[in-house]
Design an enzyme around this catalytic site. Structure first.
Site, PDB file in Angstrom:
ATOM      1  N   HIS A  97       0.841  -1.196   0.000  1.00 44.77           N
ATOM      2  CA  HIS A  97       0.000   0.000   0.000  1.00 44.77           C
ATOM      3  C   HIS A  97       0.879   1.250   0.000  1.00 44.77           C
ATOM      4  O   HIS A  97       1.925   1.282   0.653  1.00 44.77           O
ATOM      5  CB  HIS A  97      -0.910   0.019   1.231  1.00 44.77           C
ATOM      6  N   TYR A 136       3.729   1.498  13.264  1.00 46.25           N
ATOM      7  CA  TYR A 136       4.162   2.527  12.326  1.00 46.25           C
ATOM      8  C   TYR A 136       3.667   3.908  12.760  1.00 46.25           C
ATOM      9  O   TYR A 136       2.515   4.096  13.110  1.00 46.25           O
ATOM     10  CB  TYR A 136       3.758   2.219  10.884  1.00 46.25           C
TER      11      TYR A 136
END
EC number: 1.1.1.133
Length: 465
Positions: free
Chosen positions: A66, A129
């Site tokens: 992605h 993240y």
């Protein structure tokens, strides 16, 4: 804790960080993100605003490639994962691939436009993240088939045995995938003489102004609703060439309101937006922020504005200085495409007029082409953010000397321009105070490798164009 180490990769901007993992009988400790140390290593100050965690129950869980439109700092809190990245950005590096095994001592900085994916190598892996934009629902972004033959990622666990979402099984191949365009440049005040020069130097920029024109959209920075609706997250660079420069009219009731709105409120709004959306803000100021008593104006001279215009520009300077990524370019005696002192003198020369021009105000001309060249230079060399003085180079002159040179270049005698003092010229006139000395110290921008062009060389070219 010692400094982490940084390793570059074949994908521009994507770097691997080896973190200092302190282990003992109890387990381990690490500084997963330490801004000061990371920046010292050369990592961009990307300003994370959200921390996401993904728990993966089974070995072989594979998350799709992605390419969300923001920067990421990825790591694992426990266990091991195989990380894979594919450059999805427009340009020569499109399709470049990099892989590395992630463990608690390894992290990767992923720049915007690079596809991010991973495959867990153990049960119960927690993937973390940091991102520098808040997640927005329905945000479009490129994705890539995990099994794309061109990328040819060597997944440790065959994809036929992996846990993959239905959505990630239908992503396009690299040949058919969307390429992510870079963030854009926005020029504010695009209709003005500096705005037009910036558009020539930064072609393809989005253009806005208070008044519409061909290719120019109306945006009022004092309109709260309009500012809120504008897609600021789409920009990497905002060049603010908008200003209210009617120095004398600024002393009136209406002029004062407009000057404060354009020169102070609008820059303050841009500084806030620059901090929120991580774009670089370039703002243009004036030597009018000083009273003109110093022999040479340096960047760190205390502000001492005289009139209303000067006060509003000083207020704008203070506001812009709060933007994390900013260049405040302070200039003097600007000449560009439009109505200005040089064009006025050319007209007078052509009409047979012999004017009187003040000879006790000193400075150097700044051509808009020099301003735009300096702006491009600061950005290209990655100069330290902050304030830079900028004018053309060469000798210090008075307005009278400039006018005399314009007359000479126009085929008239320079003696046709007579000198006068500021006191004599302004006697009986309702005029704002002006600094008598506008000479800017150019040492700081010269130290970045920029060489200002001589003002009279530029003047000769300008007068014959």
């Amino acid at each position: 804790m010692s400094l982490p180490t940084l390793e570059t990769t074949p994908i521009p901007g994507l770097v691997v960080l080896r973190l200092d993992l302190r282990e003992d009988a109890r387990g381990w400790f690490k500084e997963n993100w330490q801004r000061e140390k990371m920046i010292a290593l050369g990592l961009p100050d990307f300003g994370p605003v959200q921390n996401n965690m993904s728990f993966n129950a089974k070995r072989g869980t594979t998350r799709g490639i992605h390419t969300e439109p923001w920067d990421k700092f990825v790591s694992v809190a426990n266990g091991r994962a195989f990380g894979a990245w594919v450059d999805m950005r427009e340009g020569e590096s499109f399709g470049a691939v990099f892989t590395v095994e992630l463990d608690p001592a390894t992290a990767v900085f992923v720049p915007r436009g690079v596809g991010n994916s991973y495959q867990t190598l153990e049960d119960g892996v927690t993937y973390s993240y940091l991102v520098n934009e808040h997640w927005r629902p329905a945000t479009p972004y490129p994705a890539l088939d995990l099994a794309d033959a061109t990328a040819a990622i060597a997944w440790p666990i065959p994809l036929t045995e992996a846990e993959i979402s239905d959505k990630d099984r239908t992503n396009p191949s690299l040949a058919d995938a969307e390429r992510m365009a870079p963030k854009k440049t926005l020029i504010i005040g695009a209709n003005g003489q500096l705005g037009r020069a910036l558009n020539a130097e930064f072609p393809g920029s989005d253009l806005v102004d208070m008044v519409t024109a061909e290719g120019v959209t109306v945006l009022d920075l004092t309109d709260t609703a309009a500012v809120a609706a504008w897609p600021w997250h789409e920009y990497a660079l905002v060049l603010n060439a908008a200003a209210y420069t009617a120095v004398d009219t600024a002393e009136t009731i209406e002029g004062r309101r407009i000057a404060w709105a354009a020169n102070a409120t609008a820059p303050a709004t841009l500084a806030r937006l620059a901090a929120e959306h991580h774009f670089t803000l370039v703002h243009y100021s004036s030597e009018y922020v000083f009273d003109g008593t110093a022999e040479l104006h340096t960047e760190d001279e205390p502000l001492s504005p005289l009139g209303v215009y000067a006060q509003t520009k000083a207020a704008g300077d203070i506001a812009v200085g709060l933007a994390p990524r900013h260049y405040l370019v302070r200039t003097s005696w600007v000449i560009g495409d439009g109505k200005n002192f040089v064009r006025t003198m050319q007209t007078l020369a052509g009409n047979g007029v012999s004017p009187s021009v003040v000879d006790d105000q000193l400075g150097r001309l700044t051509f808009t082409t020099e301003l735009t060249r300096a702006t491009k230079h600061l950005l290209d060399v990655g100069a330290a953010f902050g304030t830079y003085n900028l004018s053309n180079g060469g000798k210090v002159t008075s307005w009278h000397e400039i006018a005399a040179e314009v007359y000479r270049l126009s085929g008239r005698s320079s003696d046709d321009v007579s000198p006068t003092s500021t006191a004599e010229y302004t006697a009986g006139k309702d005029m704002a105070p002006r600094p008598t000395n506008s000479v800017l110290d150019l040492a700081k921008i010269e130290a970045t490798g920029f060489v200002p062009e001589d003002a009279f060389t530029a003047l000769a070219r300008y007068c014959t164009s």
